[in-house]
Design an enzyme around this catalytic site. Structure first.
Site, PDB file in Angstrom:
ATOM      1  CG  HIS A   9     -20.760  26.592  59.296  1.00 48.64           C
ATOM      2  ND1 HIS A   9     -20.797  26.274  60.615  1.00 48.64           N
ATOM      3  CD2 HIS A   9     -22.011  26.459  58.819  1.00 48.64           C
ATOM      4  CE1 HIS A   9     -22.039  25.990  60.942  1.00 48.64           C
ATOM      5  NE2 HIS A   9     -22.804  26.096  59.874  1.00 48.64           N
ATOM      6  NE  ARG A  48     -25.554  25.910  57.310  1.00 48.84           N
ATOM      7  CZ  ARG A  48     -25.434  24.722  56.714  1.00 48.84           C
ATOM      8  NH1 ARG A  48     -25.242  24.635  55.423  1.00 48.84           N
ATOM      9  NH2 ARG A  48     -25.491  23.610  57.428  1.00 48.84           N
ATOM     10  NE  ARG A 105     -29.519  28.390  59.913  1.00 47.36           N
ATOM     11  CZ  ARG A 105     -28.518  27.529  60.062  1.00 47.36           C
ATOM     12  NH1 ARG A 105     -28.774  26.304  60.489  1.00 47.36           N
ATOM     13  NH2 ARG A 105     -27.293  27.863  59.778  1.00 47.36           N
ATOM     14  CD  GLU A 140     -29.874  23.856  64.835  1.00 50.04           C
ATOM     15  OE1 GLU A 140     -28.954  23.370  64.165  1.00 50.04           O
ATOM     16  OE2 GLU A 140     -30.194  25.056  64.759  1.00 50.04           O
ATOM     17  CG  ASN A 171     -24.569  19.344  60.436  1.00 52.32           C
ATOM     18  OD1 ASN A 171     -24.651  18.202  60.008  1.00 52.32           O
ATOM     19  ND2 ASN A 171     -24.535  20.395  59.647  1.00 52.32           N
ATOM     20  CG  ASP A 172     -25.687  22.624  65.705  1.00 56.06           C
ATOM     21  OD1 ASP A 172     -24.542  22.565  66.200  1.00 56.06           O
ATOM     22  OD2 ASP A 172     -26.037  23.515  64.914  1.00 56.06           O
ATOM     23  NE  ARG A 215     -21.314  22.026  63.412  1.00 58.34           N
ATOM     24  CZ  ARG A 215     -22.383  22.533  62.801  1.00 58.34           C
ATOM     25  NH1 ARG A 215     -23.486  22.769  63.500  1.00 58.34           N
ATOM     26  NH2 ARG A 215     -22.383  22.796  61.541  1.00 58.34           N
ATOM     27  CB  CYS A 248     -31.592  20.894  56.474  1.00 57.20           C
ATOM     28  SG  CYS A 248     -31.553  21.664  58.090  1.00 57.20           S
TER      29      CYS A 248
END
Ligand code: PEP
Ligand code: MG
Length: 580
Positions: free
Chosen positions: A190, A298, A333, A432, A455-456, A466, A503
């Site tokens: 992140h 986020r 989210r 995800e 990503n996940d 990751r 996303c």
């Protein structure tokens, strides 16, 4: 000296180092005047009060969830906050020695720790850790997470650290930091995501940069393109980089011509571009690049920065975000805390494998009071624009139903409290986890929209952490397993007549955009800093070519081959896309 790491955010910066020691070992002694004593004592007392509130809150949560047995430690902390040998002595130290509160507390605590260390009794010896812990907490409240910004002068600086958490980076960006280079990290952590969003050059995974910085006056070059950091460059290299920095600025100017363009492919298919944002300031970049709205807000960064935030405070932050977004859709989210995103200011049990543990929706459902506070704040902010709510890390239908029940409860409470709020806020899920991707046909009646978190999804499908640089080479968005899941999610959304957006970072990476277009996706949400390049590649390709590309990728058994195909595709369609 040249150090090689991973370039996670493009750009070139030349400047002086700003060394950050987040272990709080470099607390500075600052001599103060008689007239500043009252200020330092007030600062100290306020930090104690905040620490006390925090500990009480955590104690309450731990009582509910873990019982009396585990909550006694918080009583020990609360007693320490009233301890004359620690607190009273620190106040006296500030007055008598005329020094800053952080230094006084640190100095007094060392004395106490020494006493504990000298005893034979292992139980008493252990007490030193309680003192260390509470002192660390108080100092963090006094110094904004331990940074001592007073050291920087007005000139632009390059932050050097062993590691930087997302909240630390956010704090740094409010200062005069123009780039950073750290020992740890990976492309999709992140911290790296924020660096890209804010368009600041960054190199991570350098392993030993902190061992090599000698003084804060060292000149450094950060080359985010090549993942290279140059310490104390010679004259020639320095001049070379100053020229490169200028060329880069010209290239950025070219890209900026695409700002106002409403983007479509060569064969006329419109593609909707949305933004992923972490902090409200990014919304202005999103507007500037004419994004259709916010595809992913986020919220965890609010907590990472501030800890447990009240409903009113969250409402103000979210209302500000909604208003800044100028009536366009904004998908908020709910907090994705846990895993790599942990706040010292919130409860987080020790877990052996946090990425698989109490993260995102699981965390929310466990610490329901924190979750409810957020849900209520979102419903109140929704009055001011086109708000949607999205739940992260959903693994199956059960969690969707549980989350929806919480929403129902919150609506009832808001009604009873007679607060102004919007009742029918669309609810969606992040797809995800492979478990959810495999059952999207079962959930398209449960929710109003899907958003694919690649990503996940890639992390959990391929079993690759990751953030782990040792296995980063296996992180492969074009793995046939990933392509198969992405295709299925899209098709199920189509069949169910449900809106679907991507996303994850894939959506903003020009190399993978043709892949997503070929799979059918037309809604992409990305870091605002990725928008212009995304517009360029989209406006240069035909959907039929992207579909052909997918067919050939499906036959690729080796990662390198797939990557080569993608690079060739980009080169044929937009050789001017990247800065060389
Ligand atoms: C994702 O997993 O792709 C995503 C967008 O969520 P995050 O990166 O915040 O985990
Ligand atoms: Mg995710």
């Amino acid at each position: 000296m040249v150090l090689k790491g991973i370039g996670v955010s493009e750009g070139i910066a030349v400047g002086k180092a700003f060394f950050i020691d987040r272990k709080l070992t470099k607390i500075k002694k600052i001599k103060i005047n008689e007239s500043n004593i009252a200020f330092e004592i007030k600062k100290f007392k306020e930090a104690i009060k905040k620490t006390e509130e925090y500990i009480k809150h955590v104690k309450e949560l731990s009582l509910q969830d873990l019982g009396e047995e585990h909550s006694f430690i918080f009583d020990v902390y609360l007693l320490l906050l009233k301890d004359d040998m620690l607190i009273g002595e620190t106040e006296r130290f500030i007055k008598n020695e005329k020094v800053n509160a952080e230094y006084a507390l640190w100095k007094v605590s060392r004395k106490l720790i020494n006493i504990f260390e000298k005893t034979e009794d292992p139980y008493i010896k252990e007490k030193k850790n309680d003192v260390k812990h509470i002192v660390d907490k108080i100092i963090r409240f006094m110094t904004n997470d331990g940074f001592v910004f007073k050291e920087t002068s007005g000139e632009a600086r390059i932050a050097i650290a062993h590691d930087l958490s997302p909240s630390e980076l956010v704090s740094l960006l409010k200062q005069n930091i123009v780039a950073f280079a750290i020992d740890l990290g990976s492309k999709i952590s992140h911290t790296s995501i924020i660096a890209r969003a804010m368009g600041i050059p960054a190199v991570v995974g350098l392993e030993k940069i902190t061992d090599n910085i000698i003084s804060s006056d060292d000149t450094i070059i950060v080359d985010g393109f090549n993942g290279v950091v140059i310490l104390d460059p010679d004259k020639e290299v320095l001049e070379d980089y100053i020229v490169k920095e200028k060329k880069y600025r010209d290239y950025v100017k070219e890209l900026e011509k695409l700002k106002d363009v409403e983007v479509k492919t060569v064969d006329g298919e419109f593609v909707n571009i949305f933004s992923n944002v972490e902090i409200n300031e990014e919304i202005s970049i999103s507007n500037e690049y004419k994004a259709k709205g916010i595809g992913l807000y986020r919220t965890e960064f609010i907590y990472l920065e501030k800890g447990d935030v009240s409903e009113d405070e969250q409402f103000e932050i979210l209302k500000d975000a909604v208003l800044r977004n100028e009536n366009k859709p904004i998908t908020i989210r709910t907090f994705d805390l846990g895993g790599e995103k942990l706040s010292n200011l919130l409860p987080h049990p020790d877990e052996q494998n946090p990425a698989m543990g109490l993260r995102a929706i699981r965390y929310s459902l466990r610490f329901k009071d924190i979750f409810k506070t957020q849900i209520k704040a979102i419903h109140r902010a929704a009055v001011f624009g086109d708000v949607r709510i999205m739940f992260p890390m959903i693994s199956g239908v059960e969690e969707i139903r549980q989350a929806k029940n919480v929403v129902e409860e919150c609506i009832e409470e808001l009604k009873n409290e007679k607060k102004e709020f919007k009742e029918n806020v669309p609810l969606g899920v992040m797809v995800e986890l492979p478990s959810l991707a495999l059952i999207t046909h079962l959930i398209n009646k449960e929710v109003d929209f899907f958003s694919v978190g690649t990503n996940d999804l890639i992390q959990y499908t391929l079993g690759i952490d990751r953030n782990n640089e040792y296995v980063a080479y296996l992180y492969r968005p074009t793995h046939p397993a990933v392509l198969t899941l992405l295709r299925k999610i899209y098709k199920d959304a189509q069949k169910g007549g449900i809106e679907v957006t991507v996303c994850g970072e894939m959506a903003g990476d020009p190399k993978y955009i043709p892949v997503l277009l070929g799979l059918g996706y037309r809604n992409l949400s990305m870091s605002p800093s990725a928008i212009l390049k995304a517009k360029m590649i989209i406006s240069r390709v035909k959907i039929s070519e992207c579909e052909k590309l997918i067919n050939s990728l499906k036959r690729c058994k080796f990662a390198r081959k797939a990557e080569e195909k993608l690079e060739k595709f980009i080169d044929e369609h937009a050789s001017d896309l990247f800065f060389h």
